[in-house]
Design an enzyme around this catalytic site. Structure first.
Site, PDB file in Angstrom:
ATOM      1  N   ASP A 174     -18.215  -1.567  15.621  1.00 55.25           N
ATOM      2  CA  ASP A 174     -17.799  -0.248  16.097  1.00 55.25           C
ATOM      3  C   ASP A 174     -18.163  -0.041  17.561  1.00 55.25           C
ATOM      4  O   ASP A 174     -17.404   0.573  18.322  1.00 55.25           O
ATOM      5  CB  ASP A 174     -18.456   0.849  15.252  1.00 55.25           C
ATOM      6  CG  ASP A 174     -17.871   0.906  13.844  1.00 55.25           C
ATOM      7  OD1 ASP A 174     -16.846   0.243  13.600  1.00 55.25           O
ATOM      8  OD2 ASP A 174     -18.448   1.619  13.000  1.00 55.25           O
ATOM      9  N   LYS A 222       2.405   4.238  -7.777  1.00 53.06           N
ATOM     10  CA  LYS A 222       2.934   5.520  -7.296  1.00 53.06           C
ATOM     11  C   LYS A 222       1.780   6.309  -6.678  1.00 53.06           C
ATOM     12  O   LYS A 222       0.971   6.904  -7.386  1.00 53.06           O
ATOM     13  CB  LYS A 222       3.582   6.305  -8.434  1.00 53.06           C
ATOM     14  CG  LYS A 222       4.291   7.573  -7.984  1.00 53.06           C
ATOM     15  CD  LYS A 222       5.028   8.227  -9.149  1.00 53.06           C
ATOM     16  CE  LYS A 222       5.767   9.475  -8.681  1.00 53.06           C
ATOM     17  NZ  LYS A 222       4.859  10.542  -8.212  1.00 53.06           N
TER      18      LYS A 222
END
Length: 671
Positions: free
Chosen positions: A31, A112
């Site tokens: 990071d 889904k």
């Protein structure tokens, strides 16, 4: 001093870092290194604002405050999917496919995702616009907010001009953190990740959207054929090569048995995913076969969404509370140890009646299984008796009303216990809530909390008192300022002009629903005519049976009802039917005369109740189920089994726009 070449190099480096981290879940730098390069980029942009492009990684942090959301037309409609709920539904779908294109078929099965359908437009490989699905034809421009989703690339790996479809969602961990923050700040919690994602993408402040850590999976192009592929699976592979995030858990199935196995696998594994799914999507894999199958008004015939059965979750039954409804029915409610079910936290569930509790042997202190009926209403399925410790307590219904202490009775042929005291405060309060509801008198600003205050401070004792409330008294209530009170009084005043059927339904006469109230109002024209009607006259009217007729006669025989009606008259409440009468309308106006119409799915411009009322006012009958006697099915978004049955029976299917064309041009509906 930085040069433009270094600036462009930083954009490419940061884009690659984001792709590695957010799309393929394989971070290649720490990071700190990412942050260092981002700070370098920001300094260059501060010194050279003329170099900044919409594709810059700096645009992902938000900051733009929008004035609103413009409407966006989809060049290719974003259709919704028909639903399947069991293997029989899937077998019917498979049969329709094979009847049309033959047996040489395969299905691409995908998870889904339970989120918000969106479209992304790229022009020459650069992100240009993002939009919601809306009604499938017109959506809302949410370009700036979608730009804050790190897994959406601002540039594709190739300079394609395409429109990509996908599902934006909030991961479970982000949802949990968001609600923890909102709870600390005293804000209302989001019910589920889907609502949180939808709310985040409709923020006018893009910084808020950026802070919500949304994600996306892409699952289609508006027209895969334009990309030179022959199958849906090849199209998904190509999306990945362009740098777009596609769900890895997809599977190509060559038979229904393979489809069933895939569904069974993910029914068991869904809880372990980092995001919510609510089913499995089947798509005919061959694009030419898709074209042969075609589409209905609302959904493709080559795809279907299998919806998972209701999730069952164990939790502790802490207590059983009793609620008194507006008709006096006593309903036991389970107080539960809070648990997450089908996307929301559940702490209460209906137990329906004493007989059901006895039949299921449900005891206070039990571990119970709960589910949401239709994924909406929580209910207790059963006790897990093997987990009993011996300290559980059997439940017994009281003999007296918990609100007024009157003796409870069980009427003939009823399983529920009932309080028959007409002055029971709980019934009066519930009756007031019903009276002001949208389908009744439709008084805005008079919610349950306000009614409870009015009742507890003895400002109202029945519905007539609402029409004599003063501004001074209302201003004394909690959370009622000058503007709220002014709006409420205006809404009360406007409700006095409602047609008779709204008042009749609002009075809560037992067995009289909105449809029967309309029939009574049309037939009798005035309240005075109705209140003296006998049983024989009442049962001669369509929709009025013997039980309802008895209830109406009994209601108007009550002297307290006569007093109430006199008070309502004194307040100026209209007691006459003011709507159109069928006998006064021409054949041209009665466009639905003798027709049976079924409404299914979500409507955008009309509420379901408004559409029903308009159809009935034009001579039609609105039914809740599709049969051979159905004349028209009006399908909104997310239409399910009713739409599929209409297609099977070859019944005409209308969109909401088709329906509106037949309605009188009221309120700008036809604009």
């Amino acid at each position: 001093m930085a040069d433009k070449k270094r600036y462009e190099e930083l954009i490419n480096i940061l884009d690659q870092y984001s792709y590695d981290y957010y799309v393929i879940d394989n971070p290649t730098v720490e990071d700190a290194e990412y942050d260092q390069k981002m700070q370098e980029l920001l300094k260059i942009e501060e010194a050279h604002p003329e170099w900044v492009t919409p594709e810059s990684p700096s645009k992902r942090v938000g900051g733009e405050v929008l004035e609103g959301f413009k409407k966006v037309a989809h060049d290719t409609p974003m259709l919704s999917l028909a639903n399947a709920f069991n293997q029989e539904d899937l077998a019917d779908f498979d049969r329709r496919i094979r009847d049309k294109v033959g047996d040489d078929i395969a299905y691409m099965c995908e998870l889904k995702i339970d989120g918000l359908a969106v479209s992304l437009q790229y022009e020459n490989g650069k992100y240009k616009q993002g939009a919601t699905r809306g009604d499938g034809t017109i959506g809302e421009d949410i370009t700036a907010n979608l730009r804050t989703i790190r897994s959406i690339p601002m540039k594709l790996q190739k300079d394609y001009s395409i429109e990509v479809r996908g599902e934006a969602f909030m991961p479970k961990r982000s949802f949990q953190k968001l609600n923890e923050i909102r709870e600390e700040e005293g804000q209302m919690l989001f019910a589920n990740p889907r609502n949180a994602a939808a709310g985040s993408l409709r923020q006018l402040d893009t910084k808020i959207a950026a802070s919500r850590n949304l994600d996306i999976f892409l699952y289609a192009v508006a027209d895969f054929g334009e990309m030179g592929v022959e199958t849906h699976s090849a199209g998904l592979d190509m999306l990945e090569t362009l740098g777009l995030k596609v769900n890895k858990e997809r599977r190509l199935c060559n038979s229904l048995e393979e489809v069933y196995a895939y569904i069974e696998e993910w029914t068991e594994k869904r809880a372990g995913l980092a995001y919510d799914i609510d089913g499995i999507v089947l798509k005919l894999n061959n694009l030419e076969q898709q074209r042969q199958m075609g589409n209905t008004v609302k959904s493709p015939r080559w795809s279907i969404a299998y919806k998972f059965p209701a999730e069952e979750v164990p939790t502790k039954l802490l207590d059983i509370e009793l609620n008194v409804g507006r008709t006096g029915v006593i309903t036991p409610t389970a107080v539960l140890e809070p648990v997450r079910v089908a996307g929301t936290t559940v702490s209460r569930a209906s137990l329906h009646n004493e007989d059901l509790i006895t039949e299921k042997d449900i005891r206070i202190g039990d571990t119970v299984l709960i589910k949401k009926a239709g994924d909406i209403i929580p209910e207790v399925i059963k006790s897990i008796t093997e987990k009993r410790s011996g300290s559980e307590e059997p439940f017994h219904m009281p003999k007296n009303c918990p609100a007024c202490d009157s003796e409870l009775v069980r009427l003939e042929e009823e399983v529920a216990l009932r309080c028959i005291n007409p002055k029971c405060p709980a019934q009066i309060k519930e009756g007031l809530i019903h009276f002001v509801s949208r389908n009744a008198m439709n008084i805005d600003g008079l919610g349950e909390k306000v009614i409870i205050q009015l009742f507890s401070q003895h400002l109202i004792k029945d519905v007539a008192d609402l029409f004599f409330l003063s501004k001074e008294k209302l201003l004394e209530l909690e959370r009622m300022g000058e503007k709220s009170v002014t709006n409420l009084l205006a809404s009360i005043e406007a409700s006095k002009q409602n047609s008779l059927e709204k008042l009749l339904f609002g009075l809560g006469i037992r067995h009289v629903g909105a449809k029967a109230a309309k029939s009574l109002a049309i037939h009798f024209d005035t309240m005075d005519n109705l209140k003296v009607a006998d049983k024989e006259t009442l049962t001669s009217i369509n929709d009025i049976g013997e039980k309802m007729a008895d209830s109406i006669v009994t209601y108007f025989a009550n002297e307290e009802v006569h007093d109430l009606l006199e008070e309502l008259k004194r307040a100026g409440v209209n007691m006459t039917y003011t709507g159109p009468k069928l006998e006064d309308m021409s054949e041209e106006e009665l466009v639905f005369a003798g027709k049976t119409v079924v409404l299914t799915g979500k409507l955008e411009k009309l509420t379901r109740n408004d559409a029903k009322a308009l159809i009935e006012s034009l001579g039609g009958n609105v039914s809740g189920s599709v049969s051979k006697k159905t004349d028209v099915v009006v399908a909104g978004s997310d239409a399910g089994s009713k739409l599929a049955k209409a297609e099977e029976l070859a019944i005409p299917i209308w969109s909401e726009e088709d329906l509106i064309e037949y309605l009188p041009d009221e309120g700008g509906l036809n604009e």
